[in-house]
Design a protein around this motif. Structure first.
Motif, PDB file in Angstrom:
ATOM      1  N   UNK A 154       0.838  -1.198   0.000  1.00 23.31           N
ATOM      2  CA  UNK A 154       0.000   0.000   0.000  1.00 23.31           C
ATOM      3  C   UNK A 154       0.875   1.250   0.000  1.00 23.31           C
ATOM      4  N   UNK A 155       0.424   2.248  -0.710  1.00 24.51           N
ATOM      5  CA  UNK A 155       1.142   3.524  -0.766  1.00 24.51           C
ATOM      6  C   UNK A 155       0.663   4.430   0.359  1.00 24.51           C
ATOM      7  N   UNK A 156       1.619   4.942   1.124  1.00 24.00           N
ATOM      8  CA  UNK A 156       1.325   5.880   2.212  1.00 24.00           C
ATOM      9  C   UNK A 156       1.891   7.242   1.855  1.00 24.00           C
ATOM     10  N   UNK A 157       1.017   8.253   1.887  1.00 17.32           N
ATOM     11  CA  UNK A 157       1.433   9.633   1.620  1.00 17.32           C
ATOM     12  C   UNK A 157       1.300  10.412   2.923  1.00 17.32           C
ATOM     13  N   UNK A 158       2.408  10.796   3.555  1.00 19.41           N
ATOM     14  CA  UNK A 158       2.331  11.504   4.842  1.00 19.41           C
ATOM     15  C   UNK A 158       1.447  12.749   4.766  1.00 19.41           C
ATOM     16  N   UNK A 159       0.881  13.108   5.921  1.00 16.94           N
ATOM     17  CA  UNK A 159      -0.098  14.198   5.988  1.00 16.94           C
ATOM     18  C   UNK A 159       0.462  15.500   5.434  1.00 16.94           C
ATOM     19  N   UNK A 160       1.696  15.837   5.788  1.00 14.01           N
ATOM     20  CA  UNK A 160       2.259  17.124   5.389  1.00 14.01           C
ATOM     21  C   UNK A 160       3.103  17.040   4.120  1.00 14.01           C
ATOM     22  N   UNK A 161       3.054  15.907   3.448  1.00 11.85           N
ATOM     23  CA  UNK A 161       3.816  15.768   2.200  1.00 11.85           C
ATOM     24  C   UNK A 161       3.150  16.601   1.105  1.00 11.85           C
ATOM     25  N   UNK A 162       3.961  17.268   0.313  1.00  7.24           N
ATOM     26  CA  UNK A 162       3.432  18.114  -0.750  1.00  7.24           C
ATOM     27  C   UNK A 162       3.983  17.702  -2.115  1.00  7.24           C
ATOM     28  N   UNK A 163       4.208  16.421  -2.280  1.00 11.67           N
ATOM     29  CA  UNK A 163       4.659  15.927  -3.575  1.00 11.67           C
ATOM     30  C   UNK A 163       3.561  16.158  -4.617  1.00 11.67           C
ATOM     31  N   UNK A 164       3.874  16.803  -5.734  1.00  8.52           N
ATOM     32  CA  UNK A 164       2.846  17.043  -6.756  1.00  8.52           C
ATOM     33  C   UNK A 164       2.407  15.735  -7.415  1.00  8.52           C
ATOM     34  N   UNK A 165       1.364  15.820  -8.201  1.00  7.42           N
ATOM     35  CA  UNK A 165       0.818  14.619  -8.836  1.00  7.42           C
ATOM     36  C   UNK A 165       1.870  13.920  -9.691  1.00  7.42           C
ATOM     37  N   UNK A 166       2.651  14.688 -10.446  1.00  7.29           N
ATOM     38  CA  UNK A 166       3.682  14.074 -11.299  1.00  7.29           C
ATOM     39  C   UNK A 166       4.728  13.343 -10.464  1.00  7.29           C
ATOM     40  N   UNK A 167       5.004  13.857  -9.261  1.00  7.22           N
ATOM     41  CA  UNK A 167       5.957  13.179  -8.392  1.00  7.22           C
ATOM     42  C   UNK A 167       5.411  11.868  -7.867  1.00  7.22           C
ATOM     43  N   UNK A 168       4.153  11.860  -7.453  1.00  4.15           N
ATOM     44  CA  UNK A 168       3.527  10.605  -7.021  1.00  4.15           C
ATOM     45  C   UNK A 168       3.465   9.610  -8.168  1.00  4.15           C
ATOM     46  N   UNK A 169       3.182  10.119  -9.337  1.00  6.49           N
ATOM     47  CA  UNK A 169       3.140   9.268 -10.523  1.00  6.49           C
ATOM     48  C   UNK A 169       4.500   8.625 -10.773  1.00  6.49           C
ATOM     49  N   UNK A 170       5.559   9.387 -10.565  1.00  7.65           N
ATOM     50  CA  UNK A 170       6.909   8.857 -10.775  1.00  7.65           C
ATOM     51  C   UNK A 170       7.234   7.764  -9.760  1.00  7.65           C
ATOM     52  N   UNK A 171       6.777   7.931  -8.525  1.00  4.94           N
ATOM     53  CA  UNK A 171       7.016   6.917  -7.497  1.00  4.94           C
ATOM     54  C   UNK A 171       6.378   5.593  -7.896  1.00  4.94           C
ATOM     55  N   UNK A 172       5.119   5.649  -8.292  1.00  9.12           N
ATOM     56  CA  UNK A 172       4.413   4.422  -8.687  1.00  9.12           C
ATOM     57  C   UNK A 172       5.045   3.828  -9.938  1.00  9.12           C
ATOM     58  N   UNK A 173       5.390   4.678 -10.876  1.00 13.46           N
ATOM     59  CA  UNK A 173       5.970   4.208 -12.132  1.00 13.46           C
ATOM     60  C   UNK A 173       7.318   3.534 -11.900  1.00 13.46           C
ATOM     61  N   UNK A 174       8.173   4.126 -11.072  1.00 10.79           N
ATOM     62  CA  UNK A 174       9.458   3.500 -10.766  1.00 10.79           C
ATOM     63  C   UNK A 174       9.263   2.121 -10.135  1.00 10.79           C
ATOM     64  N   UNK A 175       8.258   2.021  -9.290  1.00  4.05           N
ATOM     65  CA  UNK A 175       8.013   0.765  -8.598  1.00  4.05           C
ATOM     66  C   UNK A 175       7.577  -0.329  -9.559  1.00  4.05           C
ATOM     67  N   UNK A 176       6.631  -0.018 -10.440  1.00  6.21           N
ATOM     68  CA  UNK A 176       6.153  -1.062 -11.348  1.00  6.21           C
ATOM     69  C   UNK A 176       7.213  -1.430 -12.381  1.00  6.21           C
ATOM     70  N   UNK A 177       8.034  -0.477 -12.776  1.00  3.44           N
ATOM     71  CA  UNK A 177       9.118  -0.801 -13.707  1.00  3.44           C
ATOM     72  C   UNK A 177      10.115  -1.751 -13.059  1.00  3.44           C
ATOM     73  N   UNK A 178      10.433  -1.488 -11.809  1.00  3.88           N
ATOM     74  CA  UNK A 178      11.362  -2.354 -11.093  1.00  3.88           C
ATOM     75  C   UNK A 178      10.776  -3.752 -10.939  1.00  3.88           C
ATOM     76  N   UNK A 179       9.515  -3.814 -10.519  1.00  2.19           N
ATOM     77  CA  UNK A 179       8.872  -5.113 -10.337  1.00  2.19           C
ATOM     78  C   UNK A 179       8.750  -5.866 -11.657  1.00  2.19           C
TER      79      UNK A 179
END
Length: 726
Positions: A154-179
């Protein structure tokens, strides 16, 4: 619960890794997978990582070879306890509160401890992308059930995190590429809840080369049309000291608190205790809503709304590029988003999309448990006391939905034999203790079997406990005999049939954007699969219990005056295959359809009505033909829906004949004439069994529902009602 929450920081430090994974992954890459897409991500794929990837590919190839071996690997048994229903929305609030404190870290993945290790080999990966809250606990009611057959993270986004949508997208994308690099032949499931649905669609659009399966729950792609749009400026202008009232104003986002409280109302309580239990549950739940102010502080709420807007725009601009398989779960009573209308749009826009529509449910499909099986007086009491609140909202078992639409797979293509997951204990209880309870209670089915010495006994004692076994019998009108048959085998034998069925039941070609859960989903969930020679071969190879109706659709959709008539083609191939594997064949008979249903308009009647004739022709024009080589009525497998009227129910009777051992009958494999003799013998046995039941039911003093009702009133509804002496 506390164990799952306490592991979050430790797991976050390890990124995607789970403590039971077979392979150890390089920590640098794992840290990169859990952080915002920066230059460090690009340089983290070093030589060591490439070597690890190569090892992963080799391991995947080895696992595929192991999976090809017959009867190897871990499997789950029928009626295993999937743990669904043991967690409530109160646990969600407790979990969300525990992880809402900000540690200053970036978004990261965690593995829920209560999901545990999958009970099957080569389990696919499931990544949960959270909704607006971002805590990642929105799947908490399903951790245990999904964890038996998926690797859940599961993806956890901390309460005060301000990562933009493109940044969150990059996190998920890096993960699925690795897997994908580690296991290129393993599918990756992305479960996107609301805002997470925008993330899932965007990732799929950018990575069409990766085998992704998207499960979207009321995706926020329709955020521009939300009913909240008029009050958003009011929320922004609201003084900070009044922010504590926002969770109450937006409580419907989490779901109706009353309906959530209803899941703890037990069955068989008296009216005063029913209201008291509901009151206590509601009183304990409402204060939890104030904690939403801590989970989603004022600044965070406004940031989340901006994320929703940007995420919806990004995903909508790329829908045309989505190649992934998509399952969309849509609510018809969603107060936050127009999810029903959005289902219509996405169903047309996405290339490979199926929908399951829940017309009475609200926005939070994953956080509502199914209703308890309340007594009639309890329902009436609650509806009278709370007419504006007590609705029909029912919960969703996500795993059951995935199984019902045949979207669970462990390879690039779904294998109906090896990818089948047997019914769980919670599924059995919902199907037979709730959905079909009154049907079975009204019919009080009689199950008889024949011992090897020819003696007929009540129950399934005469049926072998071990496979391979092939059950061959008469297919009653509309397959009405199937439900009691499956229930009895699961109760007494703790095993289920693999029913060979017409391929049209599994295609989904005629579904719509408002397709609700149907009988077809239940057929798949309880083991139905397309009738093909290769499927039967592989089931016998794995010592399965197989259910075959040689009469097929022609028998199940018979015409007026054709009840209990067999329409078996002159094709004894299943006999020869059974002999090859030493299968035990059990012929069985069934009677009772004429005591329950009256056929009003059959195939011949409907063919004389122009509109219905055209509809039948269009349905069958696109359907896969099963018996093109068979001439005459035995080969007429046109699918249609006969018009039926219910009767005052009589009783169902089943008789399983004497087992026919095919082991050692090599002459049947080689000689078609010998196979045909055995085939005709089986057909004759089925006809004899039905003749016996039709004759003996006349001796049953409890054939009438009135007599059975009197008996059950005296001895209890669960008491076995007597029948004739075999």
């Amino acid at each position: 619960m506390s164990a799952a929450l306490h592991t979050l920081p430790a797991v976050a430090a390890g990124g995607l890794g789970c403590r039971w994974r077979r392979r150890r992954r390089p920590s640098a890459t794992l840290r990169a997978a859990s952080s915002v897409g920066t230059a460090s991500v690009a340089v983290s794929v070093n030589a060591e990582t490439q070597q690890q990837r190569q090892v992963g590919v080799e391991e995947e190839e080895k696992r595929r070879e192991d999976a090809a071996e017959v009867r190897t690997g871990r499997v789950v048994e029928a009626l295993y306890d999937d743990g669904f229903g043991g967690v409530t929305v109160k646990d969600y609030f407790a979990a969300a509160r525990a992880v809402s404190s900000d540690d200053g870290g970036p978004p990261r993945w965690f593995c829920p401890v209560d999901a545990r290790r999958p009970a099957v080999d080569n389990a696919p990966l499931l990544l949960f992308l959270p909704g607006t809250d971002g805590v990642g606990m929105g799947l908490i009611l399903h951790h245990k059930s999904l964890g038996r057959v998926f690797e859940v993270r599961c993806l956890h986004i901390p309460v005060n995190d301000r990562t933009p949508f493109e940044g969150l997208l990059q996190i998920v994308e890096n993960s699925i590429k690795y897997e994908h690099a580690m296991s290129p032949n393993r599918p990756i499931y992305l479960v996107g809840d609301s805002f997470g649905g925008c993330l899932a669609l965007s990732v799929a659009a950018r990575n069409p080369q990766i085998d992704l399966v998207l499960i979207l729950i009321n995706p926020a792609t329709s955020f521009a049309k939300t009913p909240l749009q008029p009050i958003l400026p009011v929320l922004e202008a609201m003084p900070s000291e009044l922010h504590v009232t926002v969770p109450y104003l937006l409580s419907f986002v989490m779901g109706d608190p009353l309906k959530m409280a209803m899941v703890s109302v037990e069955n068989n309580l008296s009216p005063p205790k029913t209201l008291q239990k509901l009151s206590d549950s509601l009183t304990s739940m409402l204060p939890l809503l104030s904690e939403l102010a801590d989970i989603i502080p004022r600044d965070t709420l406004f940031w989340k709304l901006k994320l929703l807007k940007s995420g919806a725009a990004y995903a909508n601009s790329r829908l045309h590029a989505v190649q992934a398989e998509v399952l969309l779960l849509a609510s018809g009573n969603d107060n936050l988003l127009p999810s029903g209308e959005e289902a219509d749009r996405l169903f047309k826009s996405l290339k490979n999309c199926r929908v399951r529509y829940f017309k009475d449910n609200g926005h939070t499909l994953l956080l509502i448990l199914r209703k308890q099986n309340l007594q009639k007086y309890q329902r009436n009491l609650l509806m009278q006391a709370l007419p504006n609140y007590f609705g029909q909202e029912d919960g969703v078992n996500l795993l059951s939905v995935i199984k019902g639409v045949n979207m669970y797979r462990r390879g690039r293509q779904r294998d109906p034999v090896t990818d089948y997951i047997p019914p769980t204990l919670s599924e059995f209880k919902k199907t037979f203790n709730e959905d079909h309870k009154l049907f079975h209670l009204a019919l009080s089915p009689v199950m008889l079997s024949t011992l090897k010495n020819g003696k007929i006994v009540r129950g399934l004692t005469g049926v072998p406990d071990q496979g391979p076994v092939l059950f061959v019998g008469y297919h009653a009108l509309m397959g009405i005999e199937l439900s009691p048959l499956y229930e009895e085998f699961l109760r007494e034998k703790r095993t289920s049939f693999r029913g060979m069925a017409h391929p049209i039941l599994f295609g989904g070609k005629h579904e719509s954007s408002r397709q609700e859960l149907s009988r077809f989903d239940t057929i798949s969930m309880y083991g139905g699969l397309p009738v093909t020679a290769i499927n039967m071969y592989r089931l016998f190879e794995r010592n399965q219990f197989v259910l075959l109706y040689p009469g097929g659709v022609r028998e199940a959709l018979h015409r007026k005056g054709e009840a209990y008539k067999l329409f078996w083609p002159d094709q004894p191939e299943f006999v020869r295959m059974a002999a090859r594997f030493g299968v035990t064949i059990i012929p069985f008979g069934f009677v009772g359809e004429d005591d329950v249903l009256e056929l009003v308009a059959d195939y011949n009647d409907q063919k004389n009505i122009p509109y219905l004739r055209e509809w039948i022709e269009s349905i069958n024009r696109e359907a896969q033909r099963v018996r093109d080589s068979v001439k005459g009525e035995d080969g007429n497998q046109d699918v249609h829906i006969p018009a039926l009227l219910p009767k005052v129910p009589g009783r169902f009777y089943y008789l399983f004949g004497k087992p026919i051992e095919m082991k050692g009958m090599d002459n049947v494999v080689r000689d078609r004439k010998s196979a045909n003799e055995v085939y005709l013998h089986i057909k004759s046995e089925v006809e004899s069994l039905m003749s016996y039941l039709k004759r003996k039911r006349e001796e049953d003093p409890y054939r009438s529902i009135a007599q059975r009702a009197v008996y059950q009133a005296s001895w209890g509804a669960s008491a076995e009602v007597p029948t004739f002496e075999p």
